[in-house]
Design a protein around this motif. Structure first.
Motif, PDB file in Angstrom:
ATOM      1  N   VAL A  27       0.846  -1.206   0.000  1.00 27.77           N
ATOM      2  CA  VAL A  27       0.000   0.000   0.000  1.00 27.77           C
ATOM      3  C   VAL A  27       0.874   1.245   0.000  1.00 27.77           C
ATOM      4  N   PHE A  28       1.943   1.228   0.811  1.00 25.88           N
ATOM      5  CA  PHE A  28       2.862   2.372   0.874  1.00 25.88           C
ATOM      6  C   PHE A  28       3.502   2.634  -0.496  1.00 25.88           C
ATOM      7  N   SER A  29       3.908   1.556  -1.181  1.00 28.45           N
ATOM      8  CA  SER A  29       4.525   1.693  -2.508  1.00 28.45           C
ATOM      9  C   SER A  29       3.552   2.309  -3.501  1.00 28.45           C
ATOM     10  N   LEU A  30       2.293   1.886  -3.441  1.00 30.55           N
ATOM     11  CA  LEU A  30       1.271   2.432  -4.334  1.00 30.55           C
ATOM     12  C   LEU A  30       1.050   3.920  -4.061  1.00 30.55           C
ATOM     13  N   ILE A  31       1.047   4.257  -2.781  1.00 27.47           N
ATOM     14  CA  ILE A  31       0.864   5.672  -2.419  1.00 27.47           C
ATOM     15  C   ILE A  31       2.042   6.500  -2.930  1.00 27.47           C
ATOM     16  N   LEU A  32       3.243   5.959  -2.759  1.00 23.35           N
ATOM     17  CA  LEU A  32       4.450   6.657  -3.231  1.00 23.35           C
ATOM     18  C   LEU A  32       4.419   6.837  -4.746  1.00 23.35           C
ATOM     19  N   LEU A  33       3.985   5.786  -5.462  1.00 22.54           N
ATOM     20  CA  LEU A  33       3.879   5.849  -6.916  1.00 22.54           C
ATOM     21  C   LEU A  33       2.863   6.909  -7.326  1.00 22.54           C
ATOM     22  N   ALA A  34       1.737   6.939  -6.619  1.00 22.75           N
ATOM     23  CA  ALA A  34       0.692   7.920  -6.929  1.00 22.75           C
ATOM     24  C   ALA A  34       1.195   9.342  -6.713  1.00 22.75           C
ATOM     25  N   LEU A  35       1.924   9.518  -5.609  1.00 19.48           N
ATOM     26  CA  LEU A  35       2.477  10.848  -5.328  1.00 19.48           C
ATOM     27  C   LEU A  35       3.479  11.279  -6.399  1.00 19.48           C
ATOM     28  N   THR A  36       4.290  10.307  -6.828  1.00 17.91           N
ATOM     29  CA  THR A  36       5.292  10.595  -7.870  1.00 17.91           C
ATOM     30  C   THR A  36       4.623  10.996  -9.179  1.00 17.91           C
ATOM     31  N   LEU A  37       3.573  10.231  -9.545  1.00 16.19           N
ATOM     32  CA  LEU A  37       2.855  10.539 -10.786  1.00 16.19           C
ATOM     33  C   LEU A  37       2.173  11.894 -10.721  1.00 16.19           C
ATOM     34  N   SER A  38       1.523  12.167  -9.579  1.00 12.07           N
ATOM     35  CA  SER A  38       0.832  13.451  -9.446  1.00 12.07           C
ATOM     36  C   SER A  38       1.821  14.601  -9.458  1.00 12.07           C
ATOM     37  N   SER A  39       3.012  14.363  -8.853  1.00  9.72           N
ATOM     38  CA  SER A  39       4.057  15.386  -8.867  1.00  9.72           C
ATOM     39  C   SER A  39       4.526  15.663 -10.285  1.00  9.72           C
ATOM     40  N   GLY A  40       4.643  14.577 -11.081  1.00  7.79           N
ATOM     41  CA  GLY A  40       5.053  14.745 -12.479  1.00  7.79           C
ATOM     42  C   GLY A  40       4.028  15.502 -13.286  1.00  7.79           C
ATOM     43  N   ILE A  41       2.755  15.185 -13.060  1.00  7.99           N
ATOM     44  CA  ILE A  41       1.678  15.887 -13.775  1.00  7.99           C
ATOM     45  C   ILE A  41       1.678  17.364 -13.412  1.00  7.99           C
ATOM     46  N   TRP A  42       1.857  17.638 -12.074  1.00 10.93           N
ATOM     47  CA  TRP A  42       1.910  19.035 -11.637  1.00 10.93           C
ATOM     48  C   TRP A  42       3.089  19.763 -12.267  1.00 10.93           C
ATOM     49  N   ALA A  43       4.227  19.078 -12.328  1.00 12.73           N
ATOM     50  CA  ALA A  43       5.427  19.693 -12.906  1.00 12.73           C
ATOM     51  C   ALA A  43       5.221  20.004 -14.384  1.00 12.73           C
ATOM     52  N   ASP A  44       4.612  19.069 -15.117  1.00 12.42           N
ATOM     53  CA  ASP A  44       4.350  19.313 -16.535  1.00 12.42           C
ATOM     54  C   ASP A  44       3.443  20.520 -16.723  1.00 12.42           C
ATOM     55  N   ALA A  45       2.416  20.626 -15.868  1.00 18.44           N
ATOM     56  CA  ALA A  45       1.502  21.766 -15.953  1.00 18.44           C
ATOM     57  C   ALA A  45       2.233  23.069 -15.641  1.00 18.44           C
ATOM     58  N   ALA A  46       3.135  23.023 -14.654  1.00 18.29           N
ATOM     59  CA  ALA A  46       3.898  24.219 -14.289  1.00 18.29           C
ATOM     60  C   ALA A  46       4.820  24.643 -15.426  1.00 18.29           C
ATOM     61  N   ILE A  47       5.459  23.667 -16.070  1.00 19.31           N
ATOM     62  CA  ILE A  47       6.344  23.957 -17.208  1.00 19.31           C
ATOM     63  C   ILE A  47       5.544  24.595 -18.341  1.00 19.31           C
TER      64      ILE A  47
END
Length: 335
Positions: free
Chosen positions: A3-23
């Motif tokens: 469950v922790f790994s899935l949460i970490l993966l989700a956070l990483t993906l959401s961070s990437g999406i946010w970064a792309d939007a910021a760029i």
């Protein structure tokens, strides 16, 4: 743990999406000319939140100096830059090479761009750069110019290509070809191209000993594009011709014939009226006649009415001295 790994993966993906939007947001600010805002947002972006390639690309766009911009663009192309920025990064790198005068790199990058983005959004700009930097290879240069004329006939780069070909034709003494090309350029929306075409048309008139045509094109150039590059040289050439003929004095009086000094040909009536007021200040009566020239309506400004050519030439010399321009004597047939 799973469950922790899935949460970490989700956070990483959401961070990437946010970064792309910021760029994307930073790029939009740059594209819209909000440079300070773009710099501020890029500096505030967390280091690990965006792809290195994207950050380098944006940083290069916002650079004030060419050398670090080139370095960052090269690094962005070797890094994980997003595909949607790849074309522009390649084009901007070619632009910077052109600014440095690096002809070899411009040609290499231009050809590479066309190989990768045959119908890319910077195609016309790249073709124009390749044409400018393959001047010693007439066939290759001609191919790029012809492509521009075919693909952008009425747009800036198509008109630019015609003007380049017109200049080549003029240098080779192919004046009819140069004139035909310039006639199309002369209707261009861009002032620099229109002015340059009028300069060439005036020079063609001088080469053909058609001083009336040379003077007509000079008058339009002076009216619409005052201080254009080449105008002063044209004026000097026209003055030399005028001075060489100043000794041609005709004192005969012909019935029904008078002479005037043509002091301007104008596309706009308001400009003709302004010239009328100026010339009246010298004490001459002024007539404005509307005439069709090459299928277009113009306003011809005529000063005085003289019985002899000698008197008209005296008035012409006085007006040329006062206005620092070149005029012509016109014949009025009043029969």
């Amino acid at each position: 743990m799973k469950v922790f790994s899935l949460i970490l993966l989700a956070l990483t993906l959401s961070s990437g999406i946010w970064a792309d939007a910021a760029i994307d947001e930073i790029y939009t600010a740059y594209a819209e000319g909000r440079i300070d805002e773009a710099r501020s947002k890029l500096q505030a972006l967390p280091t690990i939140s965006a792809r290195d390639g994207n950050r380098l690309f944006l940083s290069a766009l916002l650079e004030k100096e060419a050398a670090p911009a080139i370095e960052k663009l090269n690094a962005s192309l070797k890094s994980n830059i997003d595909g949607k920025y790849l074309e522009e990064a390649s084009y901007r790198l070619m632009q910077l090479a052109e600014a440095k005068g690096d002809t070899i790199s411009v040609v290499e990058m231009g050809k590479s761009y066309l190989d990768n983005w045959e119908l890319g959004r910077y195609r016309q700009q790249v073709l124009a750069s390749l044409a400018a930097h393959t001047a010693g290879q007439s066939k290759e240069q001609g191919r790029y110019l012809d492509l521009l004329i075919d693909e952008a006939s009425g747009a800036y780069y198509g008109q630019f290509a015609r003007l380049v070909k017109a200049n080549f034709a003029f240098d080779k003494g192919q004046y009819d070809t140069a004139e035909r090309l310039c006639r199309k350029v002369n209707n261009a929306a861009d002032d620099n191209l229109s002015a340059a075409s009028l300069v060439i048309l005036s020079r063609i008139g001088l080469k053909k000993n058609d001083t009336e045509r040379a003077l007509f094109n000079y008058n339009i150039l002076h009216e619409q594009f005052r201080h254009a590059i080449g105008e002063e040289n044209l004026l000097d050439a026209l003055k030399l011709i005028s001075d060489s003929r100043s000794g041609e004095e005709q004192t005969e009086v012909f019935e029904g014939i008078t002479y005037s000094v043509q002091v301007g040909v104008f596309a706009e009536k308001e400009n003709a009226k302004r010239m009328e007021k100026r010339i009246e200040g010298y004490g001459y009566k002024v007539d404005i006649k509307q005439r069709m020239i090459s299928g277009k309506s113009y306003y011809v400004v005529l000063a005085g009415k003289f019985k002899t050519m000698k008197d008209a030439r005296t008035a012409k010399a006085r007006l040329e001295l006062g206005e620092d321009q070149i005029f012509k004597v016109a014949v009025n047939n009043e029969n």
